[in-house]
Motif scaffolding. Structure first.
Motif, PDB file in Angstrom:
ATOM      1  N   ARG A 141       8.939 -60.269  -0.718  1.00 38.39           N
ATOM      2  CA  ARG A 141       9.516 -59.429  -1.622  1.00 38.39           C
ATOM      3  C   ARG A 141       8.924 -57.628  -1.121  1.00 38.39           C
ATOM      4  O   ARG A 141       9.627 -56.720  -1.467  1.00 38.39           O
ATOM      5  N   GLY A 142       8.027 -58.073  -0.869  1.00 40.74           N
ATOM      6  CA  GLY A 142       6.699 -56.542  -0.942  1.00 40.74           C
ATOM      7  C   GLY A 142       6.141 -56.422   1.015  1.00 40.74           C
ATOM      8  O   GLY A 142       6.691 -57.690   1.188  1.00 40.74           O
ATOM      9  N   ARG A 143       5.934 -55.467   1.643  1.00 40.60           N
ATOM     10  CA  ARG A 143       5.081 -55.854   2.885  1.00 40.60           C
ATOM     11  C   ARG A 143       5.094 -56.944   3.219  1.00 40.60           C
ATOM     12  O   ARG A 143       3.607 -57.019   2.336  1.00 40.60           O
ATOM     13  N   PHE A 144       5.008 -57.811   4.297  1.00 42.70           N
ATOM     14  CA  PHE A 144       3.915 -58.160   4.638  1.00 42.70           C
ATOM     15  C   PHE A 144       2.300 -57.869   5.170  1.00 42.70           C
ATOM     16  O   PHE A 144       1.054 -58.199   5.024  1.00 42.70           O
ATOM     17  N   THR A 145       2.302 -56.397   4.970  1.00 40.75           N
ATOM     18  CA  THR A 145       0.778 -55.667   5.147  1.00 40.75           C
ATOM     19  C   THR A 145      -0.147 -55.419   4.282  1.00 40.75           C
ATOM     20  O   THR A 145      -1.166 -55.636   4.159  1.00 40.75           O
ATOM     21  N   SER A 146       0.809 -55.507   2.659  1.00 39.94           N
ATOM     22  CA  SER A 146       0.282 -55.557   1.706  1.00 39.94           C
ATOM     23  C   SER A 146      -0.176 -57.171   1.392  1.00 39.94           C
ATOM     24  O   SER A 146      -1.210 -56.443   0.618  1.00 39.94           O
ATOM     25  N   TRP A 147       0.422 -58.210   2.152  1.00 40.81           N
ATOM     26  CA  TRP A 147      -0.213 -59.439   1.318  1.00 40.81           C
ATOM     27  C   TRP A 147      -1.028 -59.676   2.151  1.00 40.81           C
ATOM     28  O   TRP A 147      -2.428 -60.125   1.452  1.00 40.81           O
ATOM     29  N   LEU A 148      -0.574 -58.938   3.530  1.00 46.21           N
ATOM     30  CA  LEU A 148      -2.525 -59.421   4.366  1.00 46.21           C
ATOM     31  C   LEU A 148      -3.548 -58.669   4.092  1.00 46.21           C
ATOM     32  O   LEU A 148      -4.743 -59.333   4.186  1.00 46.21           O
ATOM     33  N   HIS A 149      -3.026 -57.436   3.096  1.00 44.97           N
ATOM     34  CA  HIS A 149      -4.728 -56.737   3.001  1.00 44.97           C
ATOM     35  C   HIS A 149      -5.467 -57.133   1.986  1.00 44.97           C
ATOM     36  O   HIS A 149      -6.239 -57.531   1.294  1.00 44.97           O
ATOM     37  N   VAL A 150      -4.717 -58.521   1.189  1.00 42.23           N
ATOM     38  CA  VAL A 150      -5.071 -59.469  -0.142  1.00 42.23           C
ATOM     39  C   VAL A 150      -5.840 -60.037   1.163  1.00 42.23           C
ATOM     40  O   VAL A 150      -6.827 -60.841   0.393  1.00 42.23           O
ATOM     41  N   VAL A 151      -5.497 -60.900   1.743  1.00 44.47           N
ATOM     42  CA  VAL A 151      -5.690 -61.578   1.948  1.00 44.47           C
ATOM     43  C   VAL A 151      -7.324 -61.319   3.434  1.00 44.47           C
ATOM     44  O   VAL A 151      -7.865 -61.874   3.560  1.00 44.47           O
ATOM     45  N   PRO A 191     -11.978 -62.015 -13.317  1.00 43.82           N
ATOM     46  CA  PRO A 191     -12.110 -62.373 -12.091  1.00 43.82           C
ATOM     47  C   PRO A 191     -10.670 -61.262 -11.616  1.00 43.82           C
ATOM     48  O   PRO A 191     -11.151 -61.081 -10.976  1.00 43.82           O
ATOM     49  N   GLN A 192     -10.052 -61.018 -13.081  1.00 45.29           N
ATOM     50  CA  GLN A 192      -8.557 -60.224 -12.883  1.00 45.29           C
ATOM     51  C   GLN A 192      -8.524 -59.301 -12.637  1.00 45.29           C
ATOM     52  O   GLN A 192      -7.767 -58.587 -12.260  1.00 45.29           O
ATOM     53  N   LEU A 193      -9.943 -58.511 -12.868  1.00 42.76           N
ATOM     54  CA  LEU A 193     -10.002 -56.955 -12.367  1.00 42.76           C
ATOM     55  C   LEU A 193      -9.949 -56.658 -11.253  1.00 42.76           C
ATOM     56  O   LEU A 193      -9.858 -55.640 -10.922  1.00 42.76           O
ATOM     57  N   VAL A 194     -10.708 -57.455 -10.190  1.00 43.19           N
ATOM     58  CA  VAL A 194     -10.808 -57.559  -9.034  1.00 43.19           C
ATOM     59  C   VAL A 194     -10.473 -57.115  -8.060  1.00 43.19           C
ATOM     60  O   VAL A 194     -10.366 -55.549  -7.182  1.00 43.19           O
ATOM     61  N   GLU A 195      -9.270 -57.614  -7.901  1.00 39.97           N
ATOM     62  CA  GLU A 195      -8.381 -57.567  -7.033  1.00 39.97           C
ATOM     63  C   GLU A 195      -7.852 -56.115  -7.450  1.00 39.97           C
ATOM     64  O   GLU A 195      -8.074 -55.488  -5.968  1.00 39.97           O
ATOM     65  N   PRO A 196      -7.567 -55.611  -8.398  1.00 30.61           N
ATOM     66  CA  PRO A 196      -6.363 -54.584  -8.493  1.00 30.61           C
ATOM     67  C   PRO A 196      -7.205 -53.892  -8.232  1.00 30.61           C
ATOM     68  O   PRO A 196      -7.029 -52.581  -7.579  1.00 30.61           O
ATOM     69  N   LEU A 197      -8.756 -53.560  -8.553  1.00 33.09           N
ATOM     70  CA  LEU A 197      -9.604 -52.849  -8.464  1.00 33.09           C
ATOM     71  C   LEU A 197      -9.900 -52.460  -7.609  1.00 33.09           C
ATOM     72  O   LEU A 197      -9.923 -51.242  -6.491  1.00 33.09           O
ATOM     73  N   LEU A 198     -10.322 -52.917  -6.804  1.00 32.25           N
ATOM     74  CA  LEU A 198     -10.546 -52.994  -4.833  1.00 32.25           C
ATOM     75  C   LEU A 198      -9.173 -52.720  -4.571  1.00 32.25           C
ATOM     76  O   LEU A 198      -9.477 -51.605  -3.180  1.00 32.25           O
ATOM     77  N   LEU A 199      -7.512 -53.037  -4.657  1.00 34.74           N
ATOM     78  CA  LEU A 199      -6.658 -53.057  -3.969  1.00 34.74           C
ATOM     79  C   LEU A 199      -6.635 -51.111  -3.823  1.00 34.74           C
ATOM     80  O   LEU A 199      -6.234 -50.276  -3.489  1.00 34.74           O
ATOM     81  N   ARG A 200      -6.788 -51.231  -5.418  1.00 34.60           N
ATOM     82  CA  ARG A 200      -6.604 -49.614  -5.569  1.00 34.60           C
ATOM     83  C   ARG A 200      -6.839 -48.428  -5.339  1.00 34.60           C
ATOM     84  O   ARG A 200      -7.443 -47.096  -4.750  1.00 34.60           O
ATOM     85  N   ASP A 201      -9.068 -48.735  -6.115  1.00 32.55           N
ATOM     86  CA  ASP A 201      -9.849 -47.596  -4.912  1.00 32.55           C
ATOM     87  C   ASP A 201     -10.701 -47.620  -3.776  1.00 32.55           C
ATOM     88  O   ASP A 201     -10.966 -46.434  -3.430  1.00 32.55           O
ATOM     89  N   GLN A 228      -6.315 -53.150 -16.076  1.00 36.28           N
ATOM     90  CA  GLN A 228      -6.954 -53.665 -15.299  1.00 36.28           C
ATOM     91  C   GLN A 228      -7.562 -52.498 -14.705  1.00 36.28           C
ATOM     92  O   GLN A 228      -9.170 -52.589 -14.703  1.00 36.28           O
ATOM     93  N   ILE A 229      -7.060 -51.800 -14.260  1.00 31.55           N
ATOM     94  CA  ILE A 229      -8.028 -50.761 -13.500  1.00 31.55           C
ATOM     95  C   ILE A 229      -9.528 -50.108 -13.982  1.00 31.55           C
ATOM     96  O   ILE A 229     -10.053 -49.747 -13.587  1.00 31.55           O
ATOM     97  N   HIS A 230      -8.434 -49.443 -14.924  1.00 29.31           N
ATOM     98  CA  HIS A 230      -9.007 -48.202 -16.151  1.00 29.31           C
ATOM     99  C   HIS A 230     -10.716 -48.864 -15.994  1.00 29.31           C
ATOM    100  O   HIS A 230     -11.483 -48.957 -16.307  1.00 29.31           O
ATOM    101  N   HIS A 231     -10.919 -50.490 -16.890  1.00 32.03           N
ATOM    102  CA  HIS A 231     -10.931 -51.018 -17.747  1.00 32.03           C
ATOM    103  C   HIS A 231     -12.195 -51.517 -16.412  1.00 32.03           C
ATOM    104  O   HIS A 231     -13.418 -51.827 -17.020  1.00 32.03           O
TER     105      HIS A 231
END
Length: 185
Positions: A72-82, A136-146, A169-172
């Motif tokens: 659904r999203g770009r492959f490179t976005s998924w790759l970023h998380v990996v 644990p639910q806060l780490v991935e969104p925070l890293l991906l954004r900031d 989640q990012i704000h928290h």
């Protein structure tokens, strides 16, 4: 063939073909995204040898788990998380393997800013480790954004939660991480 030479649509198409079992497409995809993957890993692990280890781990994960990319999203976005996850995993492994050095207290470097792993921003990595244990639910969104600057809507798609939840989640996460980070001059 570098991913810069391929359009995002071309990378996505290679990924779809690789998902369908085309081994040549998988090989081309891994070659194309390697520079991007290494750059993401170097954002967490500035020492080139460590980043290259993490990059290799990420590419192995991509090859093994390409079926989990939902398309659904770009492959490179998924790759970023990996890649971020591989770099953090490499950091944890290196931290466990680090041999403590017996240094006199006056000579001991500030542990919040100095790493045995070649200049890694230790306070940030330690803050993420603490957050991961407690929230644990806060780490991935925070890293991906900031750290990586992905847009909120893309992060929402990657982590599979509503946009408002990602923003909260990012704000928290920022509020919890801020006291753990050393102010930079």
């Amino acid at each position: 063939m570098a991913s810069d030479a391929l359009s995002p649509d071309d990378v996505d198409e290679l990924a779809r073909r690789a998902q369908a079992g085309d081994s040549d497409a998988l090989e081309a995809l891994l070659s194309a995204v390697r520079p991007r993957t290494l750059n993401v890993c170097r954002g967490v692990l500035p020492h080139l040898a460590d980043a290259e280890d993490a990059c290799q781990e990420a590419l192995i994960s991509v090859a093994a788990k390409i079926g989990t990319w939902n398309g659904r999203g770009r492959f490179t976005s998924w790759l970023h998380v990996v890649a971020v996850n591989a770099a953090r995993s490499t950091y944890r492994r290196l931290k466990r393997q680090a041999i403590p050095v017996d240094v006199a207290p006056a000579e001991r470097p500030d542990p919040r800013t100095t790493s045995v792993i070649a200049g890694t921003r230790l306070d940030l990595l330690e803050a993420m480790e603490t957050l991961e244990r407690e929230h644990p639910q806060l780490v991935e969104p925070l890293l991906l954004r900031d750290v990586y600057g992905l847009p909120y809507d893309e992060i929402a798609g990657l982590v599979g939660v509503p946009l408002g939840t990602v923003k909260a989640q990012i704000h928290h996460g920022r509020r919890l991480a801020r006291p753990m980070l050393r102010a930079t001059e």
